[in-house]
Design an enzyme around this catalytic site. Structure first.
Site, mmCIF file in Angstrom:
data_model
loop_
_atom_site.group_PDB
_atom_site.id
_atom_site.type_symbol
_atom_site.label_atom_id
_atom_site.label_comp_id
_atom_site.label_asym_id
_atom_site.label_seq_id
_atom_site.Cartn_x
_atom_site.Cartn_y
_atom_site.Cartn_z
ATOM 1 N N CYS A 121 0.848 -1.199 0.000
ATOM 2 C CA CYS A 121 0.000 0.000 0.000
ATOM 3 C C CYS A 121 0.876 1.239 0.000
ATOM 4 C CB CYS A 121 -0.931 0.030 1.206
ATOM 5 S SG CYS A 121 -1.998 1.484 1.144
ATOM 6 N N ASN A 150 -0.426 -3.504 -7.317
ATOM 7 C CA ASN A 150 -0.988 -2.422 -6.532
ATOM 8 C C ASN A 150 -0.606 -1.121 -7.259
ATOM 9 O OD1 ASN A 150 -2.057 -0.862 -4.370
ATOM 10 N ND2 ASN A 150 -1.627 -2.569 -2.994
#
Ligand SMILES: Cc1cc2nc3c(=O)[nH]c(=O)nc-3n(C[C@H](O)[C@H](O)[C@H](O)COP(=O)(O)O)c2cc1C
Length: 307
Positions: free
Chosen positions: A134, A196
């Protein structure tokens, strides 16, 4: 025609999906928001919002900026926390046909293991997606995904803590994504998902400051698709475990590119913001392509375009 794919062939129970189309974490809430009138049971799987040990409020506003062919987000993992997920969401998922994977994020290796333990044996949870990339939180998250050793340490700890299928989600914010992929596969990941969001930013020239409250964000949507496809191609060529591809997929032909690059399934993220029906339309488009091409089994297409 067979659209079914297996994402955890070495796992004792496996993770079989009815079709290869999954909704991506953070772009489809807890799935429950889309239950009516949309038939989400027809999806291959749902991945829920990134879940942490304690609830998180996320980053300061603004947290979203539209960019050319994409979106920059710095949500910062706003979520209700694992206790509420177990109490409020899992009982709903338990009544669903579509499998749900819980996306987890920890600030330490121990937190990842604890989250995995808490999901063990929970009705309604079919697997775990481990987010080691993240870009929008200070502690944990991305730190683990940039190098092979910490990525392997998280994977091994989660593997030890759970009997559920484990899929590890990689970040493109590293110079060594293949090294990270090989390390997590060796540490016991059943599958690998990528990508991601790569980091980006926008500056508000009138205010003379970064537009996003957190200054930087993660870029998603069609702008990242060629990058994502390239990385999926590289990783799928390097590991034996199934790969799940994502990054800017907005149509069935986009999805087929990822499958032909070697992905066993695809996740649909930002496209949900334009049209929440897009995952189902993508699934139907894949089916139509197979019919047109006379292909009986989706598995024949996995890696078929590697050249
Ligand atoms: C608003 C937003 C929130 C996201 N939240 C998460 C998250 O909580 N956990 C995670 O692993 N990925 C998260 N992602 C990344 C997506 O799951 C996906 O990896 C990425 O957006 C690339 O796919 P796309 O271009 O189809 O959106 C988020 C993406 C967006 C746009």
């Amino acid at each position: 025609m067979n659209l079914s794919v297996q994402l955890a062939p070495k796992h004792k129970r496996g993770l079989r999906l009815a079709n290869p189309v999954i909704t991506a974490s953070g772009t489809f809430g807890w799935g429950t928001e889309y239950e009516h009138p949309y038939d989400i049971q027809r999806l291959g799987a749902v991945v829920c919002k990134g879940t942490t040990l304690k609830p998180r409020e996320g980053n300061p506003q603004p947290r979203l900026a539209e960019t050319p062919c994409g979106v920059l987000n710095s949500i910062g993992l706003q979520n209700i926390g694992i206790d509420a997920v177990l109490k409020e969401k899992a009982p709903v998922w338990a009544g669903w046909r579509v499998p749900v994977l819980v996306n987890i994020v920890g600030e330490t290796v121990e937190e990842y293991a604890r989250l995995a333990q808490m999901l063990e044996g929970v009705a309604g949870v079919s697997g775990i997606e481990v987010n080691i990339g993240c870009p929008n939180i200070e502690a944990g998250g991305a730190e683990f995904g940039v190098k092979p050793e910490p990525a392997a340490a998280v994977t091994a700890a989660v593997r030890k803590a759970t009997s559920l299928p484990v899929m590890v989600k990689l970040t493109p914010n590293t110079g060594d994504i293949v090294g990270v992929a090989e390390a997590v596969a060796a540490a016991g990941a059943d599958a690998i998902s990528l990508i991601n969001t790569p980091k980006g930013m926008v500056i508000d020239i009138n205010k003379r400051r970064p537009l996003l409250g957190n200054r930087f964000g993660g870029l998603s949507g069609p702008a990242v698709r060629p990058l994502a496809l390239y990385l999926v191609y590289q990783v799928a060529g390097a590991v034996e475990v199934p790969v799940v591809g994502m990054g800017g997929i907005a149509s069935s032909s986009d999805a087929l590119e990822f499958i032909m690059a070697g992905a066993s399934a695809v996740e649909i993220g930002t496209a949900n913001f334009n049209d929440p029906n897009s995952p189902l339309e993508i699934m139907e488009g894949i089916e139509a392509f197979m019919k047109k091409e006379g292909i009986e089994d989706i598995n024949e297409l996995i890696g078929a375009g590697r050249g």
